[in-house]
Design an enzyme around this catalytic site. Structure first.
Site, PDB file in Angstrom:
ATOM      1  N   TYR A 303     -11.748  -0.260   2.192  1.00  0.00           N
ATOM      2  CA  TYR A 303     -11.328   1.047   2.704  1.00  0.00           C
ATOM      3  C   TYR A 303     -11.868   1.254   4.103  1.00  0.00           C
ATOM      4  O   TYR A 303     -11.172   1.697   5.008  1.00  0.00           O
ATOM      5  CB  TYR A 303     -11.847   2.165   1.787  1.00  0.00           C
ATOM      6  CG  TYR A 303     -11.102   2.299   0.478  1.00  0.00           C
ATOM      7  CD1 TYR A 303      -9.751   2.618   0.455  1.00  0.00           C
ATOM      8  CD2 TYR A 303     -11.755   2.143  -0.729  1.00  0.00           C
ATOM      9  CE1 TYR A 303      -9.076   2.764  -0.756  1.00  0.00           C
ATOM     10  CE2 TYR A 303     -11.096   2.281  -1.949  1.00  0.00           C
ATOM     11  CZ  TYR A 303      -9.749   2.590  -1.954  1.00  0.00           C
ATOM     12  OH  TYR A 303      -9.090   2.734  -3.137  1.00  0.00           O
ATOM     13  N   PHE A 306      -9.905  -0.538   6.822  1.00  0.00           N
ATOM     14  CA  PHE A 306      -8.613   0.065   7.123  1.00  0.00           C
ATOM     15  C   PHE A 306      -8.766   1.391   7.875  1.00  0.00           C
ATOM     16  O   PHE A 306      -7.970   1.723   8.738  1.00  0.00           O
ATOM     17  CB  PHE A 306      -7.808   0.272   5.841  1.00  0.00           C
ATOM     18  CG  PHE A 306      -7.354  -1.014   5.229  1.00  0.00           C
ATOM     19  CD1 PHE A 306      -6.917  -2.064   6.040  1.00  0.00           C
ATOM     20  CD2 PHE A 306      -7.362  -1.200   3.859  1.00  0.00           C
ATOM     21  CE1 PHE A 306      -6.503  -3.264   5.483  1.00  0.00           C
ATOM     22  CE2 PHE A 306      -6.940  -2.395   3.297  1.00  0.00           C
ATOM     23  CZ  PHE A 306      -6.516  -3.426   4.106  1.00  0.00           C
ATOM     24  N   TYR A 313      -3.465   6.130  11.966  1.00  0.00           N
ATOM     25  CA  TYR A 313      -3.563   7.527  11.508  1.00  0.00           C
ATOM     26  C   TYR A 313      -3.060   8.519  12.541  1.00  0.00           C
ATOM     27  O   TYR A 313      -2.586   9.589  12.205  1.00  0.00           O
ATOM     28  CB  TYR A 313      -4.977   7.818  11.010  1.00  0.00           C
ATOM     29  CG  TYR A 313      -5.296   6.974   9.789  1.00  0.00           C
ATOM     30  CD1 TYR A 313      -4.589   7.167   8.602  1.00  0.00           C
ATOM     31  CD2 TYR A 313      -6.242   5.957   9.835  1.00  0.00           C
ATOM     32  CE1 TYR A 313      -4.827   6.377   7.494  1.00  0.00           C
ATOM     33  CE2 TYR A 313      -6.491   5.166   8.731  1.00  0.00           C
ATOM     34  CZ  TYR A 313      -5.773   5.374   7.564  1.00  0.00           C
ATOM     35  OH  TYR A 313      -5.988   4.583   6.467  1.00  0.00           O
ATOM     36  N   MET A 394      -0.169   7.334  -9.727  1.00  0.00           N
ATOM     37  CA  MET A 394       0.950   8.174  -9.284  1.00  0.00           C
ATOM     38  C   MET A 394       2.212   7.926 -10.084  1.00  0.00           C
ATOM     39  O   MET A 394       3.101   8.753 -10.141  1.00  0.00           O
ATOM     40  CB  MET A 394       1.235   7.914  -7.795  1.00  0.00           C
ATOM     41  CG  MET A 394       1.855   6.565  -7.510  1.00  0.00           C
ATOM     42  SD  MET A 394       2.167   6.302  -5.764  1.00  0.00           S
ATOM     43  CE  MET A 394       0.585   5.706  -5.196  1.00  0.00           C
ATOM     44  N   GLU A 409       0.299   5.318   1.973  1.00  0.00           N
ATOM     45  CA  GLU A 409       0.096   4.129   2.810  1.00  0.00           C
ATOM     46  C   GLU A 409      -0.092   2.938   1.872  1.00  0.00           C
ATOM     47  O   GLU A 409      -1.194   2.480   1.634  1.00  0.00           O
ATOM     48  CB  GLU A 409      -1.088   4.289   3.771  1.00  0.00           C
ATOM     49  CG  GLU A 409      -2.374   4.809   3.155  1.00  0.00           C
ATOM     50  CD  GLU A 409      -3.551   4.693   4.151  1.00  0.00           C
ATOM     51  OE1 GLU A 409      -3.464   3.890   5.096  1.00  0.00           O
ATOM     52  OE2 GLU A 409      -4.542   5.420   3.958  1.00  0.00           O
ATOM     53  N   GLU A 418       2.940  -5.005  -1.339  1.00  0.00           N
ATOM     54  CA  GLU A 418       1.898  -4.422  -2.185  1.00  0.00           C
ATOM     55  C   GLU A 418       2.504  -3.405  -3.152  1.00  0.00           C
ATOM     56  O   GLU A 418       1.822  -2.541  -3.695  1.00  0.00           O
ATOM     57  CB  GLU A 418       0.761  -3.844  -1.319  1.00  0.00           C
ATOM     58  CG  GLU A 418       0.015  -4.972  -0.601  1.00  0.00           C
ATOM     59  CD  GLU A 418      -1.185  -4.505   0.226  1.00  0.00           C
ATOM     60  OE1 GLU A 418      -1.582  -3.331   0.104  1.00  0.00           O
ATOM     61  OE2 GLU A 418      -1.708  -5.320   1.002  1.00  0.00           O
TER      62      GLU A 418
END
Lengths: 615, 615
Positions: A303, A306, A313, A394, A409, A418
């Site tokens: 994390y 990224f 962003y 989700m 993302e 992915e």
């Protein structure tokens, strides 16, 4: 990228190596390529016992072993002919080669430089000897001398014109890309086409030899190189190569002016101190397994990496701002971040709402329980009063209300790899019928490339669980560096969100065709993607459209290897078939490549036997 | 070779299979190719649930499972298009294909016949589906229908002319020679060139389809085939193939006259009842490891096999007789048989001495202690008073006197590959300076061949000790059958005995070049040899010079596989490099193949890593 320029000298035979090295050191030359045996020391395969009294060459005692290893590259005798049609000459060449390799190995030399290839013959016996030696060698490298042009053959329209790359290509094919065999590229005064020069950048160049004759003299009387040469050298400087000056020093008998010129050129390299280059430097041509974000939970470190991207962003923030402006003004906008990770998109959304002057209510959905801990802490520390943290996948979460904007993302280096499509297809259940998905579209891109370096990396991968076959049927995330691209990338698969099809089918099949500009060897396919986040706000790692999001470094390209390299020729069409398959809780790619709709390679990864992504 | 002709019928959909089969049985037709589903039963990938009341096709109960397996080949629907550019059509084709394969598998059919290839497209998606199905199938074979000619494209000079073999070649390459995928070759009225027909004989043909339209009618009103067709059928009859008649029966609505004609043609096959053919029949395309006669002691059974050759020992007898005539008349001739085995050459020599009316004294040298037991028994039983049995390795034996004639039979399929040179170099120490070696010369021959059958056999070899790589770097002794030879064999290595060179060097390197007459796939190299025994008496297994020793069956050819098949095109030059290497108590071959001095394969078996013969 090396941080230092290493300059050496290719020299004739010298008896007293230590004093020669000392003298050269004053001219900032730190190593030499020197003949191991005196060129007048001829040998003959027919002589059985050698009754000489004197030694064959200088003693190994003139240098200590560290000196030999670090400062001397052995030059093998060049008067031999490995592929002569006369058996005696051939056997003599073999005898000399073996004797000299044995001596080099005794001296623990780091490398030997082997004779130039014959311009018109197959060099098959040379290849066999070299392959044998390289297979048996402990650590010695073999640098095969290859001129950029064969002397006197500068006219490309001349039918007898032979590209020197062809000979190298045959040699290393016969040696099956033995990883101890490198090129020692000899620069010539005339340079071939830029395309031919570019192709060399995909080859394992260990050394570059620079004859003093190719230097020009500038107004002040100092050596300099032509513009074309300068450009090529700046490209070479991107790679880990040693440089060897060769020939008479025309400048007052000193090599220093040549070295100084090279150092000057080195200092003009484009400054690589931006964040992207710093980030990427350690990863050049380094193969990584693609992430499996659905099957594995990402680690904190991943994390963190990224989140460092300064560009991604920003683009998301712009896209969310634009999208918010397009949602109904009369109510609170519902924004759901699906796959919220450690919260960067939550922050983006909050900033965007401020910019767009809109009131929003947010849901941050995350399946990784470890990331949820971070999110819950942030909700307190950063006062996310309008954000609800949902610890759920989700694809199965039952939302209490419909979202106006769904932000995610989930893209990989190849766009959908992915499983963004499968995730968003599930999540769109709670997207309002006029709702917006950010990203709203992504497309993968494919280009056929040559890179003996990468192919060799795949070949040398070893692991208890994986086989040779498996390794060659797996894509790798890799910062492509030492490659030559045969053609510009072409679009492959596209996905749109939300997906309002009656039956959602994320299988894909796409056939592409690329025209080859230059003879070469196809080692695999480079994969890229671009994505429309919203409106005209995009991100891209497609080399053709990097300016859509310049400086973004979250994604390296992906590399799909070919099990067997394919020879291609100018004018050939490279046919590529790509499939995205779904079944049994898995998603996988299959690919195959043909030349001119023939010479098809086996379909790689059938039924996902070697590589798949778990749903 | 099959001993029976199996004739079937390709038919349209029929509901009542049992009565159809019964009726056909009367016309000597024992099996049918029939559609699994009615061609009017269209399906659509977009339809999720099928609410029909009636069945999709006839029930599996109409035949018992033995009936299905032995009598019915399932014909897949042909209205589909696997490689349509329209996604819906493609997905429908996939759905239909999978449904019908599943049904075929449920019925335990031995084979399904799949649709014809598209003439101009890549058929890549077809290949992927087929490969997937063939990989997952338990025992079902897949017969891909390929016409000899595409209808209406008979003019080879027409640029749009497509050879149907090309499509098949692409398909099976993409399927990586899956061994469950076969050709169902559909004969056309016009036939292509003989060379193109010959090439099909190297392919895995499971079935031949014969449309009734291609038959001519003879004077008596019965069906017959053109001379060209007859010739091709006689070649096909050498292979294990099923034949299916197709189309309207023009002869009073009956198929029997067609079947009778085929039976008649079958009966005219060249009679294969000679000793050689009988001996070879079980070995067609069967891979055997070459012998290691120096490292292993041959078994009694092996000697027995070799001794059965009716021709070889005749030739030896003639050669020894000639040689005896050339030795000094005034003394007893000393004949040494080196490697006497169970004595066949001793007997030859004794017979030859009688013929030549010469007195001889013999030594029979044999290293295998088991064979020595036989020899010592024979000396008594056959009264070999002038024969001394020497239990020793010929390379180390100290002979009490010199031989006038040294006779040996140490040759392998590739001439020197059982180390005859090394053995005779040792044994010649006790050969008189004017002495004769029988054989006095032998030469190996090499030809580039296509045989997907053999290549697949190598690929499917499995053993605990051997790897895929090892299997592809090993030569095999094999009675070549289902092959296509790109060119005539060329000589490779030659050895002469006695060898009077100062330094005897049995290493060899030879480069050969073959011109390709026809597009095809190169799977490996066939190896043969011939040998001059003495004077003009020879033996040969080189297909070009079999008449030197007709009917000899002691040696099958040898096959050197290529790790990756190479596509070659008409006019290409196939470059072959062959090495014979000696070292560390071993002898081995290395080989590599290039096309037009490029596209070189890796050197096979470097340093003898996969295969060697022990000294």
């Amino acid at each position: 990228m090396t941080s230092n320029l290493i300059v050496g000298l290719e020299t004739t035979f010298c008896q007293d190596l230590p004093s020669k090295l000392d003298k050269l050191y004053e001219e900032r030359i730190s190593c030499i390529v020197a003949p191991l045996f005196h060129p007048r020391f001829r040998r003959d395969a027919n002589v059985i016992s050698d009754n000489r009294d004197g030694p064959e060459t200088r003693s190994d005692l003139v240098l200590d072993s560290r000196g030999w290893t670090s400062s001397v590259v052995g030059l093998l005798s060049t008067w031999v002919d490995f592929d002569s049609s006369c058996e005696l000459i051939r056997l003599t060449a073999e005898k000399v080669f073996k004797q000299e390799i044995a001596w080099a190995s005794h001296l623990s030399l780091a490398a030997v430089m082997t004779p130039s290839l014959h311009a018109t013959r197959s060099n098959a016996n040379y290849a066999r000897l070299l392959n044998q030696a390289a297979t048996q060698a402990q650590y010695t490298q073999f640098w095969v001398k290859v001129p950029l042009y064969y002397p006197g053959k500068f006219d490309e329209d001349d039918p007898s014109f032979v590209e020197t790359w062809e000979g190298w290509n045959s040699l290393r094919s016969m040696c099956e890309y033995n990883s101890k065999i490198y090129v020692a590229l000899e620069i010539t005064a005339d340079l071939p086409d830029k395309r031919i020069l570019d192709r060399w950048l995909g080859e394992p160049i260990a050394a570059v030899i620079i004859p003093t004759e190719i230097f020009l003299t500038n107004k002040k009387g100092y050596p300099t190189l032509s513009k074309m040469h300068q450009k090529f050298f700046l490209q070479l400087f991107q790679h880990k190569i040693r440089y060897f000056i060769k020939g008479r020093p025309y400048h007052h008998g000193r090599y220093l002016p040549y070295v100084q010129y090279l150092e000057h050129l080195w200092s003009t390299r484009s400054s690589c101190s931006d964040a992207k280059a710093d980030f990427e430097a350690p990863y050049l041509d380094y193969l990584q397994a693609p992430l499996q974000p659905l099957m594995d939970n990402l680690e904190s470190q991943t994390y963190e990496t990224f989140e460092q991207d300064p560009v991604k962003y920003q683009q998301y923030e712009i896209a969310i701002t634009q999208a918010l402006a397009d949602t109904p003004k009369d109510k609170v906008s519902i924004v759901m971040v699906v796959g919220a990770g450690r919260g960067p998109l939550v922050r983006c959304s909050l900033r965007a709402a401020e910019k767009a002057q809109r009131t929003i209510k947010m849901y941050a959905v995350e399946k990784n329980p470890n990331a949820v801990i971070t999110l819950r802490n942030m909700k307190i520390s950063e006062k996310w009063d309008n954000v609800k943290i949902i610890a759920s996948d989700m694809r199965v979460w039952k939302a209490p209300e419909k979202a106006d904007i769904m932000v995610s993302e989930l893209l990989g280096s190849f766009g959908d790899n992915e499983l963004s499509p499968e995730c968003l297809d599930g999540a769109q259940a709670f997207l309002h019928e006029n709702g917006i998905s950010i990203p709203c579209r992504y497309t993968s891109f494919v280009a056929p490339i040559s890179s003996s370096k990468l192919w060799n990396e795949v070949k040398s991968l070893k692991s208890v669980q994986s086989t040779h076959l498996k390794n060659f049927e797996t894509p790798y995330v890799v910062r492509l560096h030492q490659i030559y691209s045969f053609a510009r990338p072409q679009p492959c698969f596209t996905f749109d969100h939300p997906n309002r099809d009656t039956i959602i089918d994320n299988r894909r099949f796409h056939q592409l065709s690329f025209e080859v500009q230059e003879n070469g060897v196809l080692h695999g396919l480079a994969g890229y993607f671009d994505s429309v986040l919203y409106g005209d706000t995009c991100i891209s790692i497609n080399p053709e459209t990097l300016d859509l999001s310049p400086g973004m470094f979250s994604w390296f390209p992906i590399f799909f290897p070919l099990r067997t390299p394919l020879q291609v020729r100018e004018g050939d069409l490279i046919d590529v078939c790509f499939w995205r398959q779904v079944g049994g809780g898995k998603v996988w790619y299959e690919w195959t490549v043909g030349i001119n709709n023939t010479n098809w390679s086996p379909i790689h990864n059938p039924n996902g036997r070697s590589y798949w992504i778990g749903l």
